[in-house]
Write an enzyme that holds these catalytic residues in place. Structure first.
Site, PDB file in Angstrom:
ATOM      1  N   HIS A 136       0.946  -1.094   0.166  1.00  0.00           N
ATOM      2  CA  HIS A 136      -0.205  -0.023   0.040  1.00  0.00           C
ATOM      3  C   HIS A 136       0.899   1.279  -0.022  1.00  0.00           C
ATOM      4  O   HIS A 136       0.568   2.144  -0.834  1.00  0.00           O
ATOM      5  CB  HIS A 136      -1.008  -0.122   1.122  1.00  0.00           C
ATOM      6  CG  HIS A 136      -1.662   1.043   1.211  1.00  0.00           C
ATOM      7  ND1 HIS A 136      -2.877   1.267   0.083  1.00  0.00           N
ATOM      8  CD2 HIS A 136      -1.949   2.187   2.098  1.00  0.00           C
ATOM      9  CE1 HIS A 136      -3.481   2.442   0.476  1.00  0.00           C
ATOM     10  NE2 HIS A 136      -3.029   3.094   1.697  1.00  0.00           N
ATOM     11  N   LYS A 199     -10.066  11.557  -2.670  1.00  0.00           N
ATOM     12  CA  LYS A 199     -10.950  10.796  -2.157  1.00  0.00           C
ATOM     13  C   LYS A 199     -11.085  10.947  -0.298  1.00  0.00           C
ATOM     14  O   LYS A 199      -9.930  11.336  -0.166  1.00  0.00           O
ATOM     15  CB  LYS A 199     -10.586   9.322  -2.092  1.00  0.00           C
ATOM     16  CG  LYS A 199     -11.431   8.174  -1.533  1.00  0.00           C
ATOM     17  CD  LYS A 199     -10.788   6.781  -2.059  1.00  0.00           C
ATOM     18  CE  LYS A 199      -9.959   6.203  -0.942  1.00  0.00           C
ATOM     19  NZ  LYS A 199      -9.760   4.894  -1.397  1.00  0.00           N
ATOM     20  N   ASP A 226      -5.195   0.988  -9.307  1.00  0.00           N
ATOM     21  CA  ASP A 226      -5.189   1.040  -7.877  1.00  0.00           C
ATOM     22  C   ASP A 226      -4.458  -0.243  -7.144  1.00  0.00           C
ATOM     23  O   ASP A 226      -4.301  -1.334  -7.694  1.00  0.00           O
ATOM     24  CB  ASP A 226      -6.807   1.243  -7.150  1.00  0.00           C
ATOM     25  CG  ASP A 226      -6.658   2.090  -5.828  1.00  0.00           C
ATOM     26  OD1 ASP A 226      -5.677   2.114  -5.504  1.00  0.00           O
ATOM     27  OD2 ASP A 226      -7.776   2.240  -5.350  1.00  0.00           O
ATOM     28  N   THR A 231     -14.190  -3.148  -0.901  1.00  0.00           N
ATOM     29  CA  THR A 231     -15.361  -3.183  -0.868  1.00  0.00           C
ATOM     30  C   THR A 231     -15.801  -2.636  -2.381  1.00  0.00           C
ATOM     31  O   THR A 231     -17.051  -2.891  -2.780  1.00  0.00           O
ATOM     32  CB  THR A 231     -16.074  -2.104  -0.054  1.00  0.00           C
ATOM     33  OG1 THR A 231     -15.550  -0.886  -0.387  1.00  0.00           O
ATOM     34  CG2 THR A 231     -15.719  -2.389   1.451  1.00  0.00           C
ATOM     35  N   THR A 234     -14.441   2.646  -3.462  1.00  0.00           N
ATOM     36  CA  THR A 234     -13.463   3.621  -4.299  1.00  0.00           C
ATOM     37  C   THR A 234     -13.721   3.615  -5.651  1.00  0.00           C
ATOM     38  O   THR A 234     -13.947   4.744  -6.392  1.00  0.00           O
ATOM     39  CB  THR A 234     -12.037   3.166  -3.737  1.00  0.00           C
ATOM     40  OG1 THR A 234     -11.988   3.324  -2.398  1.00  0.00           O
ATOM     41  CG2 THR A 234     -11.095   4.286  -4.670  1.00  0.00           C
TER      42      THR A 234
END
Ligand code: R5P
Length: 304
Positions: A136, A199, A226, A231, A234
């Protein structure tokens, strides 16, 4: 010539076999074995090496750590500890998807920096390297971990984009500022224009919102890149904005597709034309393989 053992858990054996073949093709002396695993009646994890480890210079433990992240992390630690305890000199650990990597700072008072918890546990077992893919936030991953290696899949993405959707007016989009460097790097390989959205995530509910923004996407196909689809919130928010601005086809490439609660169906229903994932997590969309990246990283670290 040093002998090495690539060790996989049953759900990672497809990847481990390919990594083994890669290393064999590079001239290494490598065997592959699948660990025995079971769960005790009380829920605790059991693992066992079904071979004698005494002849191996190193083990390479390959673990797809999603789903069941907590269990799979414990299994990984058991495997590292057992190998070292049984006399293997070097242990390389490959977690293509690194669980807990998004909690790389204290967002709210009283929280742990979970990434550091996981890294210090794994490091304390005496590993030679911990290899992951598109973590990440690489700075957070490597900051206090000299043995941590982050592999970047962006050249693979650029090639995939060229071979799948080349020839059409196109733009790349990062759904947030935190992933902008990913589209920047991908763009460098193909010279495609790129932009990003801003975001906001509610740290308590997890809900995602995005600031509307003028983007030059009218009539263009857009590839959203990404690191993770969890979920799908985004990607769906970004798609809503892209479509309202007149974008053509919206494609999504993500490294780690967790696709919670049928997120893929919801994403496709929201107007996305295609989802493309890597094989760090095994999904129906895992068409880009990171095996050669992993093989190459290991080839540079194993004793010939
Ligand atoms: C967050 O910063 C990550 O880069 C991803 O954008 C995020 O993890 C995606 O999560 P979700 O699919 O739940 O919106």
């Amino acid at each position: 010539m040093a002998k090495h053992l690539v060790v996989s858990f049953p759900w990672s054996s497809d990847m481990a076999l390919k990594v083994t073949n890669y290393l064999l093709s590079r001239g290494f002396n490598v065997d592959h074995v699948i660990l025995e695993t079971k769960q005790f009646p009380d829920g605790e994890s059991y693992i066992r090496y079904p071979v004698d480890l005494s002849t191996y210079e190193s083990v390479v433990i390959i673990q797809r750590a999603y789903p069941e992240q907590d269990r799979r992390l414990i299994q990984t630690m058991l495997a590292i500890h057992a190998a070292k305890d049984l006399g293997v000199k070097h242990a390389h650990v490959v977690l293509p998807y690194l669980p807990y990597s998004r909690q790389d700072r204290r967002f709210r008072d009283g929280e742990p920096v979970s990434l550091l918890t996981i890294l210090s546990l794994i490091n304390s077992l005496g590993i030679d390297s911990l290899i992951t893919v598109d973590v990440h936030k690489p700075e957070a991953f490597t900051a206090e971990c000299g043995k941590c290696v982050n592999l970047e899949p962006f050249a693979l993405y650029a090639n995939y984009i060229g071979s799948s959707w080349g020839g059409r007016p196109m733009a790349l989009l990062s759904p947030d500022l935190g992933s902008l460097w990913r589209v920047e790097k991908t763009s460098k390989y193909r010279g495609i224009s790129y932009s990003y959205l801003e975001k906001f995530r509610d740290r308590v509910t997890g809900e995602v919102s995005m600031k509307p923004k003028e983007l030059d996407v009218r009539g263009k196909d857009v590839v959203i890149i990404d690191d993770i689809i969890a979920t799908g919130g985004t990607i769906m928010e970004a798609t809503k904005i892209l479509k309202s601005l007149g974008a053509g086809n919206v494609h999504v490439i993500a490294t780690h597709c967790l696709l919670l609660n049928n997120a893929d169906t919801r994403i496709l229903n929201s107007g996305v034309s295609s989802i493309t994932c890597t094989d760090t997590v095994s999904t129906n969309y895992s068409v880009i393989s990171v095996v050669d990246l992993i093989g190459e990283a290991l080839a540079g670290r194993l004793v010939p």
